[in-house]
Design an enzyme around this catalytic site. Structure first.
Site, mmCIF file in Angstrom:
data_model
loop_
_atom_site.group_PDB
_atom_site.id
_atom_site.type_symbol
_atom_site.label_atom_id
_atom_site.label_comp_id
_atom_site.label_asym_id
_atom_site.label_seq_id
_atom_site.Cartn_x
_atom_site.Cartn_y
_atom_site.Cartn_z
ATOM 1 N N ARG A 90 0.283 -15.890 -4.638
ATOM 2 C CA ARG A 90 0.831 -14.623 -5.467
ATOM 3 C C ARG A 90 2.206 -14.338 -4.576
ATOM 4 O O ARG A 90 2.136 -14.250 -3.419
ATOM 5 C CB ARG A 90 -0.065 -13.550 -5.470
ATOM 6 C CG ARG A 90 -1.131 -13.448 -6.575
ATOM 7 C CD ARG A 90 -2.117 -12.354 -6.540
ATOM 8 N NE ARG A 90 -2.692 -12.018 -5.289
ATOM 9 C CZ ARG A 90 -2.408 -11.189 -4.058
ATOM 10 N NH1 ARG A 90 -1.346 -10.297 -4.317
ATOM 11 N NH2 ARG A 90 -3.168 -11.208 -3.174
ATOM 12 N N TYR A 230 0.900 -20.621 -10.537
ATOM 13 C CA TYR A 230 -0.248 -20.515 -9.589
ATOM 14 C C TYR A 230 -0.954 -19.204 -10.049
ATOM 15 O O TYR A 230 -0.262 -18.115 -9.862
ATOM 16 C CB TYR A 230 0.222 -20.487 -8.213
ATOM 17 C CG TYR A 230 -0.539 -20.842 -7.337
ATOM 18 C CD1 TYR A 230 -1.195 -22.359 -7.359
ATOM 19 C CD2 TYR A 230 -1.474 -20.216 -6.547
ATOM 20 C CE1 TYR A 230 -2.616 -22.744 -6.578
ATOM 21 C CE2 TYR A 230 -2.643 -20.580 -5.723
ATOM 22 C CZ TYR A 230 -3.168 -21.815 -5.895
ATOM 23 O OH TYR A 230 -4.279 -22.127 -5.117
ATOM 24 N N LYS A 239 -5.091 -10.558 -12.092
ATOM 25 C CA LYS A 239 -4.611 -9.565 -11.545
ATOM 26 C C LYS A 239 -3.542 -8.627 -12.490
ATOM 27 O O LYS A 239 -3.580 -7.416 -12.443
ATOM 28 C CB LYS A 239 -3.785 -9.953 -10.310
ATOM 29 C CG LYS A 239 -4.634 -10.651 -9.379
ATOM 30 C CD LYS A 239 -5.993 -9.798 -8.993
ATOM 31 C CE LYS A 239 -7.320 -10.260 -8.286
ATOM 32 N NZ LYS A 239 -6.986 -11.007 -7.168
ATOM 33 N N HIS A 259 -10.337 -3.867 -7.511
ATOM 34 C CA HIS A 259 -10.351 -5.282 -7.150
ATOM 35 C C HIS A 259 -11.624 -5.520 -5.954
ATOM 36 O O HIS A 259 -11.998 -5.137 -4.776
ATOM 37 C CB HIS A 259 -9.238 -5.390 -6.114
ATOM 38 C CG HIS A 259 -8.952 -6.820 -5.521
ATOM 39 N ND1 HIS A 259 -8.213 -7.163 -4.342
ATOM 40 C CD2 HIS A 259 -9.250 -7.938 -5.974
ATOM 41 C CE1 HIS A 259 -8.142 -8.304 -4.266
ATOM 42 N NE2 HIS A 259 -8.921 -8.993 -5.120
ATOM 43 N N SER A 281 -7.548 -9.647 -0.474
ATOM 44 C CA SER A 281 -7.573 -10.910 -0.996
ATOM 45 C C SER A 281 -8.078 -11.724 0.201
ATOM 46 O O SER A 281 -7.561 -11.554 1.331
ATOM 47 C CB SER A 281 -6.168 -11.323 -1.498
ATOM 48 O OG SER A 281 -6.033 -10.551 -2.488
ATOM 49 N N CYS A 283 -10.807 -11.895 1.953
ATOM 50 C CA CYS A 283 -11.477 -11.535 3.040
ATOM 51 C C CYS A 283 -12.879 -11.259 2.828
ATOM 52 O O CYS A 283 -13.821 -10.473 3.258
ATOM 53 C CB CYS A 283 -11.142 -9.603 3.100
ATOM 54 S SG CYS A 283 -9.426 -9.710 4.025
ATOM 55 N N ASP A 306 -14.680 -10.511 -8.022
ATOM 56 C CA ASP A 306 -13.327 -10.117 -7.841
ATOM 57 C C ASP A 306 -12.747 -8.935 -8.451
ATOM 58 O O ASP A 306 -12.097 -8.012 -7.891
ATOM 59 C CB ASP A 306 -12.275 -11.344 -8.213
ATOM 60 C CG ASP A 306 -10.897 -11.258 -7.668
ATOM 61 O OD1 ASP A 306 -10.491 -11.048 -6.465
ATOM 62 O OD2 ASP A 306 -9.671 -11.338 -8.181
HETATM 63 P P1 GTP Z 1 -9.565 -13.256 -3.286
HETATM 64 O O1 GTP Z 1 -10.253 -14.536 -4.049
HETATM 65 O O2 GTP Z 1 -8.342 -13.671 -2.582
HETATM 66 O O3 GTP Z 1 -9.698 -12.098 -3.749
HETATM 67 O O4 GTP Z 1 -10.803 -13.541 -2.046
HETATM 68 P P2 GTP Z 1 -12.072 -13.159 -1.764
HETATM 69 O O5 GTP Z 1 -12.122 -11.764 -1.256
HETATM 70 O O6 GTP Z 1 -13.061 -13.425 -2.662
HETATM 71 O O7 GTP Z 1 -12.412 -14.145 -0.184
HETATM 72 P P3 GTP Z 1 -13.516 -15.021 -0.103
HETATM 73 O O8 GTP Z 1 -14.994 -14.828 -0.180
HETATM 74 O O9 GTP Z 1 -12.946 -16.115 -0.727
HETATM 75 O O10 GTP Z 1 -13.417 -15.627 1.487
HETATM 76 C C1 GTP Z 1 -12.069 -15.871 2.140
HETATM 77 C C2 GTP Z 1 -12.248 -16.261 3.528
HETATM 78 O O11 GTP Z 1 -13.133 -15.377 4.276
HETATM 79 C C3 GTP Z 1 -13.017 -17.697 3.576
HETATM 80 O O12 GTP Z 1 -12.149 -18.569 4.190
HETATM 81 C C4 GTP Z 1 -14.339 -17.401 4.174
HETATM 82 O O13 GTP Z 1 -14.978 -18.420 4.761
HETATM 83 C C5 GTP Z 1 -14.123 -16.091 4.972
HETATM 84 N N1 GTP Z 1 -15.268 -15.434 5.039
HETATM 85 C C6 GTP Z 1 -15.810 -14.585 4.149
HETATM 86 N N2 GTP Z 1 -17.026 -13.808 4.540
HETATM 87 C C7 GTP Z 1 -17.112 -13.824 5.965
HETATM 88 C C8 GTP Z 1 -17.806 -13.393 6.799
HETATM 89 O O14 GTP Z 1 -18.788 -12.673 6.499
HETATM 90 N N3 GTP Z 1 -17.663 -13.602 8.249
HETATM 91 C C9 GTP Z 1 -16.566 -14.255 8.509
HETATM 92 N N4 GTP Z 1 -16.022 -14.671 9.826
HETATM 93 N N5 GTP Z 1 -15.577 -14.933 7.561
HETATM 94 C C10 GTP Z 1 -16.029 -14.674 6.206
HETATM 95 C C1 SPV Z 2 -6.330 -12.549 -4.932
HETATM 96 O O1 SPV Z 2 -5.216 -13.037 -4.491
HETATM 97 O O2 SPV Z 2 -6.964 -11.562 -4.680
HETATM 98 C C2 SPV Z 2 -6.788 -13.521 -5.732
HETATM 99 C C3 SPV Z 2 -6.398 -14.865 -6.106
HETATM 100 O O3 SPV Z 2 -8.039 -13.321 -6.111
HETATM 101 S S1 SPV Z 2 -5.043 -14.709 -7.394
HETATM 102 O O4 SPV Z 2 -5.873 -14.703 -8.779
HETATM 103 O O5 SPV Z 2 -4.157 -15.686 -7.143
HETATM 104 O O6 SPV Z 2 -4.587 -13.150 -7.429
HETATM 105 MN MN MN Z 3 -8.566 -11.235 -5.453
#
Ligand code: GTP
Ligand code: SPV
Ligand code: MN
Length: 617
Positions: A90, A230, A239, A259, A281, A283, A306
């Site tokens: 983004r 993308y 989003k 979110h 995002s 996290c 999400d």
């Molecule tokens: P968006 O799709 O961007 O909104 O992201 P999201 O919040 O769904 O994040 P996602 O679960 O894909 O995690 C992103 C990164 O954080 C990954 O590389 C995970 O490995 C890492 N991660 C997730 N949960 C944990 C946790 O409990 N501990 C640690 N240390 N890392 C974590």
């Molecule tokens: C984020 O960035 O929080 C996502 C990926 O979930 S996107 O759909 O590209 O915004």
């Molecule tokens: Mn997201």
């Protein structure tokens, strides 16, 4: 209004597609004609959302070099795409909220005058689909059987977007028919990669434009996106609609677009609770939503990973739905060791990967997929890669796009049009210090204050520096479609309107705190179920905690760490509430709150003063 005075005639083929439109919804057909006259596509395709259409477009994308068809042995019927290296996330600095006044967009958004923006973009859109196909995608966010289905139509010149939208939303004929029957309102969502083709010009695998605009018009509920193909820049149901436009809709209609992931948790006695969690995002939302509880007898089922839409029912209780139909998940760090539920869903196939690496046996790999690292790969930029290459093989924001129906731990309530009752809201960010593993807010207002001041280190999900601490209110910083001060007030107003006793309880978590030696204090992932258990038992009134100035925090005996390998020192570091650290945090909080000026709700100023006083004591 779009200036179409310079409109040119359509190609015969495009003209025919409009005359034979599969709907007699005049407003829609008129809009499609207007955009076609502006953008000049060679042809127009009304997406029906069928498997045949998906397979045909995927085949065309393979021929165009956009998709690589993967070998069926690991991910059947799946494809890998590789974007332009300048189009990988983004683009927040190119994202605009074009409300009538600058104040309408507030201090957290880029603002431009809507008429001016339309003029600028109309110039860019003029002729921008030459040599390409224009697709019309009717879609609905949330259930088509909802009381008030939230419709949209995306016009795009990207077949990659059509295929991805089919995974992420409910699209096609059924939607178009239901929408047309009642002339229902729909969000007009216009997208172009901004790369017209001259006669005979050869296409590139990932067309896009260096000049990018991701634009929301919150008052007229329109989206105009240009230049990027993308993720959230291009899949406009996600989003742009389900957060930016929907947050404005929600403000006006008295609900919330957030979110957040949504998780169903069942305890060993068979009682279920529903929680949602807002983390910025990349996290950990997807990982949390798909967790495998590490503690015996507890069960977790996913509802969303999400986006959450929260409404209030006739009993004043919050109910939540996930408006999406797929996962667009971060690949790196998602693997068999950390997230087997996601891996099983992907392994069902029907997945589009973007910017991961290719293996020698026709499959894909990314950092963290397996503990074992392949000897040789083709990295996301098409270069040979070995473990000695000294750079990641997959882009840090590489993603998998998978139908949610393939998640075997999906709760059946995901399909309930009016959603599930929401018991708790969890905020969380990525902080090395200060923020304890978990705390329970003292009141709705206190919880809102914690959400407003939520902070996190930046990630690769957005273009820009990674690892910088920034405030990310409710994990919505790049997604609030109007003035953030009004958004905070909206949260407070809902608490007033429905009564604190009806509102979900608010918690604040941090999986990312470090110990003195720099390692993670808390193991995270499935072990986070121990925190969920504490939250669940707090809701039941059976778990203890210690009162601190950030709320109730479990003492080291209040958290179930049976069978967990964690040292006393690590646990103490994870749970520590330090007045010294919070004293260092306060100037940053003050600076942040000051950006809202008069728009800062007084209740939040009160919460800030309470925090400042208790730190000093
Ligand atoms: P968006 O799709 O961007 O909104 O992201 P999201 O919040 O769904 O994040 P996602 O679960 O894909 O995690 C992103 C990164 O954080 C990954 O590389 C995970 O490995 C890492 N991660 C997730 N949960 C944990 C946790 O409990 N501990 C640690 N240390 N890392 C974590
Ligand atoms: C984020 O960035 O929080 C996502 C990926 O979930 S996107 O759909 O590209 O915004
Ligand atoms: Mn997201």
């Amino acid at each position: 209004m779009t200036d179409i005075s310079m409109a040119t005639a359509l190609t015969a083929e495009a003209e025919q597609s409009i005359n034979n439109a599969p709907t007699n919804y005049t407003e829609l057909v008129q809009w499609v004609r207007e955009i076609a006259e502006l953008t000049q596509p060679d042809r127009i395709v009304w997406a029906d959302g069928s498997q045949e259409e998906y397979d045909r477009l995927a085949g065309e994308l393979v021929d165009a070099g956009t998709f690589v068809r993967l070998s069926d042995h690991e991910f059947p019927n799946s494809y890998a795409a590789f974007s332009d290296p300048d189009d990988v996330a983004r683009v927040e600095e190119r994202t605009f909220i074009c409300s009538q006044t600058a104040e309408g967009a507030g201090p957290t958004n880029n603002w431009r005058d809507p008429a001016e923006m339309k003029q600028t973009m109309t110039k860019l859109y003029r002729g921008c689909m030459r040599g390409r196909t224009m697709y019309v995608i009717p879609f609905v966010m949330g259930s088509l059987d909802a009381k008030d289905p939230k419709y949209g139509v995306e016009i795009t010149d990207s077949a990659y977007v059509v295929c991805s939208m089919r995974i992420m939303a409910t699209i096609g004929t059924d939607v178009l028919e239901k929408m047309s029957k009642t002339n229902a309102f729909f969000v007009k969502a216009l997208h172009s990669v901004g790369a017209p083709l001259a006669e005979g010009q050869e296409d590139v695998p990932w067309p896009c434009n260096l000049e990018k605009y991701i634009v929301q018009f919150p008052e007229t509920r329109e989206i105009w996106s240009f230049g990027s193909g993308y993720g959230g820049n291009a899949l406009l149901g996600k989003k742009c609609y389900a957060l930016r436009i929907a947050s404005a809709l929600a403000h006006d209609e008295g609900w919330m677009a957030e979110h957040m992931l949504v998780l169903k948790v069942t305890n060993p006695a068979g009682k279920s609770r529903y929680v949602s969690a807002a983390f910025p995002s990349a996290c950990g939302k997807t990982n949390f939503a798909m967790m495998e509880p590490a503690i015996d007898g507890w069960k977790a089922e996913m509802i969303g990973d999400d986006i959450a839409w929260i409404r209030f029912d006739e009993n004043n209780k919050a109910r939540v739905v996930n408006p999406e139909a797929g996962l667009f998940g971060v690949a790196p760090g998602t693997g068999w060791p950390t997230n087997p539920n996601a891996m099983r869903a992907i392994a069902e196939g029907n997945t589009i990967f973007t910017n991961v690496a290719l293996t020698d046996d026709g499959s894909v790999w990314w950092e963290g997929k397996t503990d074992e690292v392949p000897e040789h790969l083709i990295d996301w930029q098409g270069n040979d890669w070995t473990p000695e290459s000294g750079r990641p093989a997959a882009h840090p924001n590489s993603r998998f796009c998978t139908p949610i129906s393939q998640v075997d731990m999906l709760a059946e309530e995901y399909y309930a049009p009016e959603g599930v009752p929401l018991d708790a809201i969890i905020f969380g960010g990525r902080r090395k210090t200060t923020v304890p593993l978990v705390s329970e807010a003292k009141s709705w207002e206190h919880g809102v204050f914690q959400g407003v001041t939520l902070s996190s280190e930046t990630t690769a999900a957005a273009k820009g520096a990674v690892g910088v601490v920034r405030r990310d209110p409710m994990a919505m910083l790049p997604f609030i479609g109007y003035n953030a001060g009004d958004y905070f007030q909206h949260w407070l107003d809902l608490g007033q309107k429905y009564g604190a006793e009806n509102m979900p309880k608010i918690y604040y978590v941090n999986w990312f705190r470090r110990t003195a030696d720099g390692g993670f204090a808390w193991p995270g992932f499935g072990e986070n179920s121990r925190v969920v258990k504490w939250i669940f038992d707090r809701l039941e009134g059976t778990a203890e905690g210690e009162e601190t100035f950030v709320g109730t925090v479990p003492g080291k005996d209040d958290l179930d760490v049976s069978g967990l390998e964690i040292s006393d020192e690590e646990l103490k570091a994870a749970l520590n509430v330090s007045a010294g650290e919070w004293a260092q945090e306060l100037p940053g909080i003050d600076q942040w709150l000051a950006t809202f000026g008069d728009k800062l709700p007084p209740a939040l100023k009160d919460q800030r003063d309470i925090l400042a006083r208790s730190i000093q004591q």
